[in-house]
Design a protein around this motif. Structure first.
Motif, PDB file in Angstrom:
ATOM      1  N   ALA A   1       3.038   8.674  12.203  1.00  0.00           N
ATOM      2  CA  ALA A   1       3.527   7.354  11.805  1.00  0.00           C
ATOM      3  C   ALA A   1       3.981   7.360  10.346  1.00  0.00           C
ATOM      4  CB  ALA A   1       2.445   6.305  12.043  1.00  0.00           C
ATOM      5  N   LEU A   2       3.226   8.001   9.477  1.00  0.00           N
ATOM      6  CA  LEU A   2       3.635   8.114   8.072  1.00  0.00           C
ATOM      7  C   LEU A   2       4.981   8.821   7.970  1.00  0.00           C
ATOM      8  CD1 LEU A   2       0.283   9.093   6.317  1.00  0.00           C
ATOM      9  CD2 LEU A   2       1.631   7.036   5.850  1.00  0.00           C
ATOM     10  N   ASP A   3       5.116   9.929   8.692  1.00  0.00           N
ATOM     11  CA  ASP A   3       6.363  10.692   8.658  1.00  0.00           C
ATOM     12  C   ASP A   3       7.538   9.897   9.223  1.00  0.00           C
ATOM     13  OD1 ASP A   3       5.023  12.810   7.507  1.00  0.00           O
ATOM     14  OD2 ASP A   3       4.825  13.940   9.388  1.00  0.00           O
ATOM     15  N   ALA A   4       7.245   8.960  10.144  1.00  0.00           N
ATOM     16  CA  ALA A   4       8.288   8.138  10.761  1.00  0.00           C
ATOM     17  C   ALA A   4       8.640   6.916   9.909  1.00  0.00           C
ATOM     18  CB  ALA A   4       7.848   7.692  12.158  1.00  0.00           C
TER      19      ALA A   4
ATOM     20  N   MET B   1       0.844  -1.172   0.000  1.00  0.00           N
ATOM     21  CA  MET B   1       0.000   0.000   0.000  1.00  0.00           C
ATOM     22  C   MET B   1       0.889   1.235   0.000  1.00  0.00           C
ATOM     23  SD  MET B   1      -2.704   1.095   2.950  1.00  0.00           S
ATOM     24  CE  MET B   1      -4.237   1.656   2.343  1.00  0.00           C
ATOM     25  N   ARG B   2       0.555   2.157  -0.832  1.00  0.00           N
ATOM     26  CA  ARG B   2       1.290   3.431  -0.896  1.00  0.00           C
ATOM     27  C   ARG B   2       0.565   4.487  -0.074  1.00  0.00           C
ATOM     28  NH1 ARG B   2       1.699   2.907  -7.305  1.00  0.00           N
ATOM     29  NH2 ARG B   2       3.312   1.314  -7.316  1.00  0.00           N
ATOM     30  N   ARG B   3       1.287   5.552   0.181  1.00  0.00           N
ATOM     31  CA  ARG B   3       0.697   6.655   0.945  1.00  0.00           C
ATOM     32  C   ARG B   3      -0.566   7.178   0.259  1.00  0.00           C
ATOM     33  NH1 ARG B   3       3.924  10.721   4.325  1.00  0.00           N
ATOM     34  NH2 ARG B   3       2.352  12.201   4.959  1.00  0.00           N
TER      35      ARG B   3
ATOM     36  N   PRO C   1       2.168   2.315   5.341  1.00  0.00           N
ATOM     37  CA  PRO C   1       0.788   2.810   5.290  1.00  0.00           C
ATOM     38  C   PRO C   1      -0.255   1.723   5.571  1.00  0.00           C
ATOM     39  CG  PRO C   1       2.047   3.768   3.519  1.00  0.00           C
ATOM     40  CD  PRO C   1       2.922   2.729   4.151  1.00  0.00           C
ATOM     41  N   ARG C   2      -0.016   0.492   5.135  1.00  0.00           N
ATOM     42  CA  ARG C   2      -0.984  -0.587   5.393  1.00  0.00           C
ATOM     43  C   ARG C   2      -1.122  -0.840   6.891  1.00  0.00           C
ATOM     44  NH1 ARG C   2      -4.751  -3.570   3.390  1.00  0.00           N
ATOM     45  NH2 ARG C   2      -4.977  -5.701   4.072  1.00  0.00           N
ATOM     46  N   ASP C   3      -0.015  -0.806   7.629  1.00  0.00           N
ATOM     47  CA  ASP C   3      -0.064  -0.993   9.077  1.00  0.00           C
ATOM     48  C   ASP C   3      -0.838   0.143   9.745  1.00  0.00           C
ATOM     49  OD1 ASP C   3       1.453  -3.296   8.768  1.00  0.00           O
ATOM     50  OD2 ASP C   3       3.346  -2.258   9.190  1.00  0.00           O
TER      51      ASP C   3
ATOM     52  N   GLY D   1     -10.122  -1.884   2.245  1.00  0.00           N
ATOM     53  CA  GLY D   1      -9.844  -0.528   1.785  1.00  0.00           C
ATOM     54  C   GLY D   1      -8.543  -0.395   1.036  1.00  0.00           C
ATOM     55  N   ALA D   2      -7.505  -0.194   1.760  1.00  0.00           N
ATOM     56  CA  ALA D   2      -6.157  -0.094   1.238  1.00  0.00           C
ATOM     57  C   ALA D   2      -6.054   0.706  -0.048  1.00  0.00           C
ATOM     58  CB  ALA D   2      -5.576  -1.496   1.043  1.00  0.00           C
TER      59      ALA D   2
END
Length: 74
Positions: free
Chosen positions: A38-41, A1-3, A45-47, A65-66
């Motif tokens: 979390a994204l920035d860290a 999964m991408r951002r 993205p899936r997690d 979703g994903a």
């Protein structure tokens, strides 16, 4: 999964509330970070999507979703 897929899934599931959830909701499984933090860290993205679904009590049948329009075929 991408951002981008994550953001699309958030938008599809939560609509106008999505951006607030991503920036304000603290996700315990992600070390007490928001989805944005979390994204920035560098968390996958899936997690983040799955942690957000758990925290927001999204029914299992909608967690695929994903960012995809339909679940993957197996």
């Amino acid at each position: 999964m991408r951002r981008s897929e994550f953001l699309r899934a958030v938008d599809a599931e939560f609509g106008s509330r999505g951006s607030s959830l991503v920036s304000d909701l603290v996700l315990t499984p992600l070390g007490g970070r928001t989805a944005e933090e979390a994204l920035d860290a560098g968390v996958q993205p899936r997690d983040i999507w799955l942690a957000l679904c758990v925290e927001a009590e999204v029914p299992l049948e909608r967690r695929h979703g994903a960012g995809r329009l339909e679940p993957r075929r197996r």
